[in-house]
Design an enzyme around this catalytic site. Structure first.
Site, PDB file in Angstrom:
ATOM      1  N   LEU A  39      40.406  38.415  76.746  1.00 34.88           N
ATOM      2  CA  LEU A  39      40.966  37.693  75.399  1.00 34.88           C
ATOM      3  C   LEU A  39      39.754  37.940  73.894  1.00 34.88           C
ATOM      4  CD1 LEU A  39      40.925  34.101  76.834  1.00 34.88           C
ATOM      5  CD2 LEU A  39      42.517  35.428  76.059  1.00 34.88           C
ATOM      6  N   PRO A  40      40.296  38.418  72.765  1.00 30.47           N
ATOM      7  CA  PRO A  40      39.626  38.748  71.397  1.00 30.47           C
ATOM      8  C   PRO A  40      38.264  37.654  71.606  1.00 30.47           C
ATOM      9  CG  PRO A  40      42.028  38.186  71.169  1.00 30.47           C
ATOM     10  CD  PRO A  40      40.992  37.287  72.090  1.00 30.47           C
TER      11      PRO A  40
ATOM     12  N   ASN B 282      39.055  31.765  71.072  1.00 28.06           N
ATOM     13  CA  ASN B 282      40.295  32.075  72.325  1.00 28.06           C
ATOM     14  C   ASN B 282      40.051  31.934  74.456  1.00 28.06           C
ATOM     15  OD1 ASN B 282      40.447  34.718  70.257  1.00 28.06           O
ATOM     16  ND2 ASN B 282      41.872  33.027  70.634  1.00 28.06           N
TER      17      ASN B 282
ATOM     18  N   THR C 266      34.793  40.012  76.186  1.00 28.14           N
ATOM     19  CA  THR C 266      33.297  40.312  75.479  1.00 28.14           C
ATOM     20  C   THR C 266      32.831  38.902  74.823  1.00 28.14           C
ATOM     21  OG1 THR C 266      33.061  42.254  75.814  1.00 28.14           O
ATOM     22  CG2 THR C 266      31.740  40.946  74.257  1.00 28.14           C
TER      23      THR C 266
ATOM     24  N   LYS D  57      27.077  43.616  78.637  1.00 27.00           N
ATOM     25  CA  LYS D  57      28.130  44.117  77.515  1.00 27.00           C
ATOM     26  C   LYS D  57      27.683  44.018  76.049  1.00 27.00           C
ATOM     27  CE  LYS D  57      32.469  45.969  75.466  1.00 27.00           C
ATOM     28  NZ  LYS D  57      33.521  45.227  76.053  1.00 27.00           N
TER      29      LYS D  57
ATOM     30  N   LYS E 213      32.400  42.083  65.585  1.00 29.29           N
ATOM     31  CA  LYS E 213      32.791  40.267  66.640  1.00 29.29           C
ATOM     32  C   LYS E 213      31.275  40.650  67.139  1.00 29.29           C
ATOM     33  CE  LYS E 213      34.702  40.084  69.956  1.00 29.29           C
ATOM     34  NZ  LYS E 213      35.137  39.719  71.704  1.00 29.29           N
TER      35      LYS E 213
END
Length: 297
Positions: free
Chosen positions: A96-97, A101, A127, A170, A245
């Site tokens: 998911l973004p 979300n 992430t 990450k 982001k």
């Protein structure tokens, strides 16, 4: 199977563990039981398709129904909500973004945790803010499920080739990647301004101590390499919006842990400005083009 991933909190603390996609699919889903997949965007769609190609029944859903069509044509079962996925599968991957979300998909009115079965393995490859991952792990544990924070590295190309690596840390990796790309773009731009041929400059850098992934594998200068976004008007690859982001997540984490990240903060600012200057949907290596345009103003 549940025993293999028991103790989600401990898993969240293993920041340097890498789990190859093939390992997850071959070992964790060896019985070919159905796999739920939620989030069929640029990364999720090829991941789900590779599961189908390798014989795993896929039960999928996405907030945009049109994203499900290609997967449905390949044989996936498409349902209407994350809770329906949880009813039908006890191995679920989410891609998911953003943090909101993830919260909605897991804990919303039609979320996974409304219908999740005890012992279900929940693998979140988004992430997101580490605090949200921990929150989801606690919520899943209360329902008898196991939540695994497993963001991926490799980008869209690796997702299509089934060569993604699941990795913790990450956010840290992407902060270093952003800093390295900006440094490579600045260096290449300076060399070009000094009259050096871009290909020759890249060759010299890649034989020297300044060599890095951004210079020898993903060079941001058009014409230096083939098969990278800079050779295709910065289309494809890892979007500037996504990099901004991830840098925002790194900034938040650094603030919460009182960790100084001056270069990470500056990189965050640069990519945010790029998003407002028409680079939002281009690959993050377009920072080279951004710098070239800045110098002409």
């Amino acid at each position: 199977m549940a025993a293999l991933f028991r103790g989600s909190r401990n898993l969240l603390l293993r920041r340097n563990k890498h789990v190859d996609l093939a390992f997850v699919t071959q070992r964790s889903m060896a019985s070919k039981t159905p796999v739920g997949f939620i989030g069929l965007g640029n990364m999720g769609s090829p991941m789900a398709k590779n599961l189908l190609k390798n014989g795993y029944p896929v039960i999928a859903t996405d907030v945009f129904p049109e994203s499900c069509k290609a997967l449905q044509d390949m044989g996936a079962q498409v349902v209407h909500s994350p809770s329906e996925v949880a009813e039908k599968a006890d191995r679920i991957i989410t891609m998911l973004p953003s943090s909101p979300n993830v919260i909605e998909v897991y804990t919303g009115p039609n979320g996974i945790l409304k219908k999740v079965k005890k012992g279900t393995l929940l693998i979140d490859s988004s992430t997101i803010d580490p605090a949200v991952s921990k929150e989801m792990a606690v919520a899943a544990e209360k329902m008898g499920a196991v939540f695994m924070d497993a963001p991926v590295s490799g980008g869209v190309g690796a997702a299509s080739l089934a060569k993604l690596t699941f990795m913790a840390a990450k956010v840290c990796n992407n902060m270093l990647l952003a800093i390295g790309m900006i440094g490579t773009a600045e260096t290449m731009n300076l060399g070009i301004r000094l009259g050096l041929d871009p290909k020759l400059l890249a060759k010299i850098l890649n034989m020297s101590s300044g060599r890095c992934w951004s210079s020898d594998t993903y060079n941001p200068v058009p014409g230096v390499m083939e098969g990278v976004p800079s050779a295709n008007n910065y289309q494809g690859g890892f979007g500037t919006t996504l990099m901004a982001k991830d840098l925002g997540l790194a900034q938040n984490t650094a603030t919460n842990t009182k960790t100084p990240i001056p270069l990470g903060s500056l990189a965050h600012q640069i990519f945010r400005v790029m998003c407002s200057r028409g680079f939002a949907n281009k690959d993050f290596s377009s920072v080279f083009q951004f710098l070239r345009e800045e110098e002409s103003q």
